[in-house]
Design an enzyme around this catalytic site. Structure first.
Site, PDB file in Angstrom:
ATOM      1  N   HIS A  47       0.818  -1.211   0.000  1.00 40.74           N
ATOM      2  CA  HIS A  47       0.000   0.000   0.000  1.00 40.74           C
ATOM      3  C   HIS A  47       0.856   1.267   0.000  1.00 40.74           C
ATOM      4  O   HIS A  47       0.553   2.229  -0.700  1.00 40.74           O
ATOM      5  CB  HIS A  47      -0.920  -0.021   1.225  1.00 40.74           C
ATOM      6  CG  HIS A  47      -1.891   1.104   1.279  1.00 40.74           C
ATOM      7  ND1 HIS A  47      -3.052   1.092   0.543  1.00 40.74           N
ATOM      8  CD2 HIS A  47      -1.872   2.281   1.950  1.00 40.74           C
ATOM      9  CE1 HIS A  47      -3.712   2.215   0.784  1.00 40.74           C
ATOM     10  NE2 HIS A  47      -3.024   2.955   1.625  1.00 40.74           N
ATOM     11  N   HIS A  93     -10.319   2.912  -0.856  1.00 39.39           N
ATOM     12  CA  HIS A  93     -10.492   2.489   0.532  1.00 39.39           C
ATOM     13  C   HIS A  93     -11.319   1.213   0.521  1.00 39.39           C
ATOM     14  O   HIS A  93     -12.321   1.094   1.228  1.00 39.39           O
ATOM     15  CB  HIS A  93     -11.128   3.592   1.378  1.00 39.39           C
ATOM     16  CG  HIS A  93     -10.377   3.857   2.640  1.00 39.39           C
ATOM     17  ND1 HIS A  93     -10.972   4.107   3.844  1.00 39.39           N
ATOM     18  CD2 HIS A  93      -9.036   3.885   2.883  1.00 39.39           C
ATOM     19  CE1 HIS A  93     -10.042   4.303   4.766  1.00 39.39           C
ATOM     20  NE2 HIS A  93      -8.870   4.178   4.216  1.00 39.39           N
TER      21      HIS A  93
END
Lengths: 780, 242
Positions: A47, A93
């Site tokens: 990430h 998200h």
């Protein structure tokens, strides 16, 4: 220092491979302690480090005359001229939104807004691109959907639908909760439903902010996440730190999901939009007062990421004392404080003497501003707890020297085409185009998104010129005669079938959407949602998408100024369609050129621009259209052909027509094909509604393929009769096919082919069907 | 003449109200910070939309105790014009400057869309430029806009001409289908007994330029300007037939 010993199990729990661990030991010249291991694990997570994607992302075009800031900062910045500029970015998200839909989506919005105002721009628009599992029962289908036949009992299916609706409601509620309170209009976006997203919903949040002209310099003032000037103060502002969100970036966002998903709920952060609103105002005031030299939000990996990235970018080091970090829980360990992802926090760097000014501004907004450390010369991130050093790592090793992987790739075999003898193709012959039209109007993917956007404040800040539902959102820039147009576009199904072509089609559609409202495309941001990158076919698809995107962005002169990659969108080893989403931004230089899809005046001529030649029936069935999905349960094995040069020529022609003031309306032909595009023009005209009378006088082979194919490079326009010859001349000069379809009429929606009515209904009635469906489904 | 726009930390329509007065109406306007406790020099105060102090508890429940609301009360008692929009209306009700309360919408969801309002009293300083029964297209954007008051209070409001706007059809009919949030008797806006304090859920500042889809809300600001031009703020009142 008393800390747990680092065993191979502890290393593995942190998602660090044995080779990566050896590298850490080499960098430090010793074994890390647990806090340091935690810091490496988040900074080197997929990430934060983009370790699997970076070698591919480098191929994307990022430069252009209008680009003031490309990838690498918190958001990209594009020049609008006259001292104005905009910052924008899209970010995923996805994982938090599966675990806890409401807070997951809410904090996604909060995070992207912080990325924008960190740069010094006030957020003026938000959008989002969402994907969920299907919410409409397959009972309403001809036969069970492909790949699910026999695997799912009606009870199972019902519980899956309910689960998908619950995620939808939670996500939409969370987005509204955050954006509405913060005071940013959520002006549009896209939503699609498909089985592959059932346990892997996608929540991609986009935000755009405006830099006003600085009264002193006449230029936009852009703030960067750099810790410059050794000796300067490092200041923590905003919410206090708690235990929420620890390992959000490394464990939530960088691994697959299974039956333990629910237990990861504590890894999801909790949002406080009111606090973020105060943080916004305080940060902008501090910037206006010229009190800071650098700023970065604490998002993924919180304090760890902000300190190491700011130091790395500034070519400096940072030393902080955790004892000074405002905490809302007692007894937090250095490990927890460094890895917390508590929301609504920022890190500032300022000259020592400015501390009183900064504290004054933040206390006015009821917020903490605490000096927690200083910028150093040695390039080290040094963390102390009550004076004792608990972590000491070169900042660049964390931010820039994460391992890069050129992961193995393997091309997937092309999908098998359905043959002409297929029973599904037989079904096609029995489908009446009129019935198909009615079914498509209430398809979960084509029906109105009103139920969603009505829950978002889409008008606050009084700039919204075109309400949600049009080809693109349009936001005027106050005190100028200009506006910004924004669209989000992605087509997972196309990218699954053919990743490279799918990416090209998504870029083309995004640009076409902007052009249809009268905007010149400027630049883009992308959110690349994929499955597990360690699987060679997924890595191959990713690489193909990058190449397709590069080719198309170069053709439309739209550089990509930043974005986000989300891997590991898999649950129980089952992944999503690789889904790249483009966030495309354009500019309308004169508000007089603002164009919308709705019919404007009775009697206007309706015409199509672009080639209307339909695909063959076999191609049509295999193209993964909404028609094929809804009527025939066919998910597609090819994509329509896109010729970039032709697409660009169409878009240039549309802009010429708009700039010459010839058009009353313009709308892109996309999902659902020409018939649905015409219906959307009627729905956008009211209430009270205008309808249309469309008469096709020439023979058509394969009526359904003609009305419902989703070939690119086409648009529907309407104009005053007197403009016809002028428009035709421009199209002829640009070699763009021009076809009269009919006229704008009152009340009724009529499609006719060689004296046979295909559909003949009052617009009100069709509108009701289209308008109510999502609300009906969501409340089942 | 001077307008003031109150800024609570969670106000988010403050810039919009300011812009309309400043750039559309071209009138003097200043910010009023929520910690201010006096409003000397102002002729009209706007309480804008937003989430005053976060409003996680109940809309306006904390704002009623703010220094600025003490000042607004005194300002209103002196006859100054006070317009509360959306969250401003909620705060006026919580503060007791207007009767009733705003409950969660009937559908339990936030609703943002254009609605139609019928003008029920066009003799107020807020409505004098509108015609009787004029239908306005103005957007709403709220979670708590479901107006509630006891039947006696509602009767009293109606008999005194204090119901200023009702949700209606585009043609001006008052029916359930036109009611977006379940408000009692379709009430969208009311005023106090003296007629110098008005609260409304719809956002006229979002409907003051045709570029934004409607300029119908402008009549409300034009009315206020006219009232302030023609009468010193201390003597605005008695426009309601008591």
């Amino acid at each position: 220092m008393i800390e747990a010993l680092i065993s191979p199990e502890v290393v593995e729990q942190h998602g660090i491979t044995p080779q990566e661990y050896l590298r850490i030991v080499a960098i430090l010249g010793r074994d890390p302690n647990l806090t340091e291991l935690g810091i490496f694990s988040v900074m080197w997570s997929e990430h934060c480090s983009y370790k699997s994607s970076r070698v591919h992302l480098k191929r994307l075009p990022t430069a252009g005359a209008c680009v003031l800031q490309g990838p690498g900062e918190n958001a990209g910045v594009v020049d609008l001229g006259d001292g104005y500029a905009i910052a924008f970015k899209i970010e995923s998200h996805n994982h938090p939104s599966l675990v806890e839909p409401f807070q997951g989506a809410a904090t996604g919005v909060g995070g992207i807004l912080r990325d924008i105002f960190t740069m010094g721009a006030r957020p003026i628009a938000a959008m989002n691109s969402l994907r969920f599992g299907r919410i409409k029962s397959s009972e309403s289908m001809e036969s069970p959907p492909q790949g699910r036949a026999g695997s799912s009992t009606p009870d199972n299916e019902e519980s899956e639908l309910r689960q998908n609706r619950r995620i939808l409601s939670g996500v939409v509620g969370g987005i509204g909760f955050y954006g509405n309170c913060f005071g940013v209009p959520t002006v549009g976006g896209e939503i699609y439903f498909e089985d592959c997203y059932a346990k892997n919903p996608l929540v991609n949040a986009f935000a755009l902010g405006l830099f006003e002209r600085d009264s002193r310099s006449g230029k936009p003032r852009i703030f960067l996440g750099r810790a410059s000037g050794p000796g300067n103060a490092v200041i923590y502002v905003g919410a206090k730190t708690g235990r929420d969100g620890i390992h959000g970036a490394s464990l939530l966002a960088s691994s697959e999901f299974d039956e333990t998903t629910a237990s990861k709920r504590p890894n999801v952060q909790v949002g406080d939009p009111f606090l973020e609103k105060c943080l916004l105002e305080a940060c902008l005031e501090t910037m206006e007062a010229d009190a800071i030299v650098g700023i970065q939000d604490m998002g993924a990996a919180g304090l760890t990421c902000s300190t190491s990235e700011m130091a790395a970018r500034g070519d400096t080091g940072i030393e902080i004392e955790l004892n000074h970090v405002p905490q809302r829980e007692t007894g937090m360990s250095p490990y927890e404080i460094m890895l917390s992802e508590s929301q609504e926090r920022m890190l500032l760097v300022a000259e020592r003497g400015r501390m009183p000014d900064i504290q004054g501004i933040f206390s006015k907004w009821g917020l903490d501003a605490v000096e927690i450390g200083r910028v150093t010369k040695d390039g080290i991130l040094r963390v102390r707890d009550h004076g004792e050093v608990v972590a000491e790592i070169p900042a660049k090793a964390l931010a820039d020297e994460a391992p890069l992987y050129n992961r193995p790739m393997k091309a997937r075999k092309p999908l098998a085409l359905l043959e002409k003898s297929s029973p599904r193709l037989k079904n096609l012959e029995s489908v009446q185009p009129g019935d198909a039209f009615m079914r498509l109007l209430s398809s979960e993917n084509l029906c109105s998104r009103r139920w969603v956007y009505q829950q978002y404040d889409h008008m606050v800040r009084t700039n919204t010129c075109i309400l949600p539902g049009a080809d693109a959102a349009v936001i005027r820039i106050k005190n100028t005669n200009r506006a910004i147009a924004i669209t989000l576009d992605g087509n997972g199904r196309y990218c699954y079938v053919n990743p490279r072509e799918g990416a090209r089609l998504a870029v083309a559609e995004a640009c076409r959407n902007l052009v249809c409202v009268g905007a010149q495309p400027l630049a883009a941001t992308n959110c690349l949602n994929f499955g597990n990158p360690e699987k060679p076919e997924i890595m191959w698809a990713f690489s193909e998408v990058i190449d397709g995107m590069k080719e198309a962005c170069e053709a439309f002169h739209t550089p990509i100024t930043g974005g986000n990659v989300s891997f590991y969108n898999e649950t129980f080893g089952k992944g999503i369609y690789g889904t790249p989403v483009m966030g495309m931004v354009g500019v309308i230089d004169d508000l007089a050129h603002l164009t919308s899809p709705g019919f404007k005046r009775e009697g206007d001529v309706i015409a199509a621009l672009g080639d209307l030649t339909p695909p063959t029936e076999r191609e049509f069935l295999n193209q993964g259209t909404e028609f094929a999905r809804v009527l025939l349960n066919a998910s597609g094995a090819q994509v329509p052909a896109l010729i970039l040069e032709r697409e660009k020529r169409l878009q240039d022609t549309i802009l010429t027509l708009i700039h010459q003031g010839t058009l009353h309306s313009c709308h892109d032909v996309s999902e659902g094909g020409l018939a649905i595009a015409l219906a959307e023009c009627a729905f956008a005209s009211g209430p009270p509604f205008l309808g249309c009378e469309i008469e096709i006088q020439f023979g058509i082979e394969g009526l359904s393929a003609w009305w419902f194919n989703e070939n690119p490079s086409r648009a529907v326009i309407s104009f005053e009769v007197g403009q016809q010859s002028r428009i035709e001349a421009i199209c002829r000069r640009q070699e763009i096919p021009f076809q009269i379809l009919g006229r704008v009429r009152k009340h009724d929606f009529k499609l006719k082919h060689l004296n046979n009515w295909i559909i003949q209904q009052p617009v009100d009635k069709l509108f009701g069907l289209w308008d109510q469906e999502l609300e009906r489904l969501s409340t089942l | 003449m001077k307008f003031g726009v109150v800024v609570f930390p969670g106000s988010n329509c403050d810039h919009d109200a300011f812009y309309v007065i400043d750039r559309v109406m071209r009138q003097p306007v200043e910010w009023v910070w929520h910690e201010t406790d006096q409003l000397k020099g102002f002729d009209a105060i706007i309480l804008p939309g937003g989430f005053s102090y976060g409003d996680y508890l109940r809309t306006g429940a904390i704002a009623r105790f703010s220094p600025v609301m003490k000042a607004v009360r005194a300002f209103a008692e002196g006859g100054g014009l006070v317009l509360g929009i959306c969250n401003g209306f909620q705060i006026l009700c919580e503060s007791g400057l207007l009767p009733g309360a705003l409950m969660r919408n009937r559908g339990l969801k936030f609703v943002c869309r254009h609605v139609y309002l019928r003008t029920e009293n066009n003799a107020l300083p807020f409505t004098q430029r509108l015609s009787a029964g004029q239908v306005l297209k103005i957007p709403i954007a709220h979670m708590e806009g479901n107006y509630y008051a006891s039947a006696d209070t509602l009767d009293e409001l109606e008999s005194q001409g204090r119901v200023v706007f009702r949700y209606s059809t585009p043609e001006g009919a008052i029916d359930e289908a036109a009611n977006p949030n379940g408000a009692a008797r379709n009430i969208a806006g009311i005023c106090n007994r003296a007629g110098n304090v008005m609260g409304m859920m719809p956002h006229p500042e979002r409907a003051s330029e045709s570029l934004l889809g409607s300029a119908d809300g402008r009549g409300i600001f034009e009315s206020m300007v006219k009232a302030l031009v023609s009468a010193p703020s201390s003597r605005l009142a008695e426009t309601v037939h008591d």
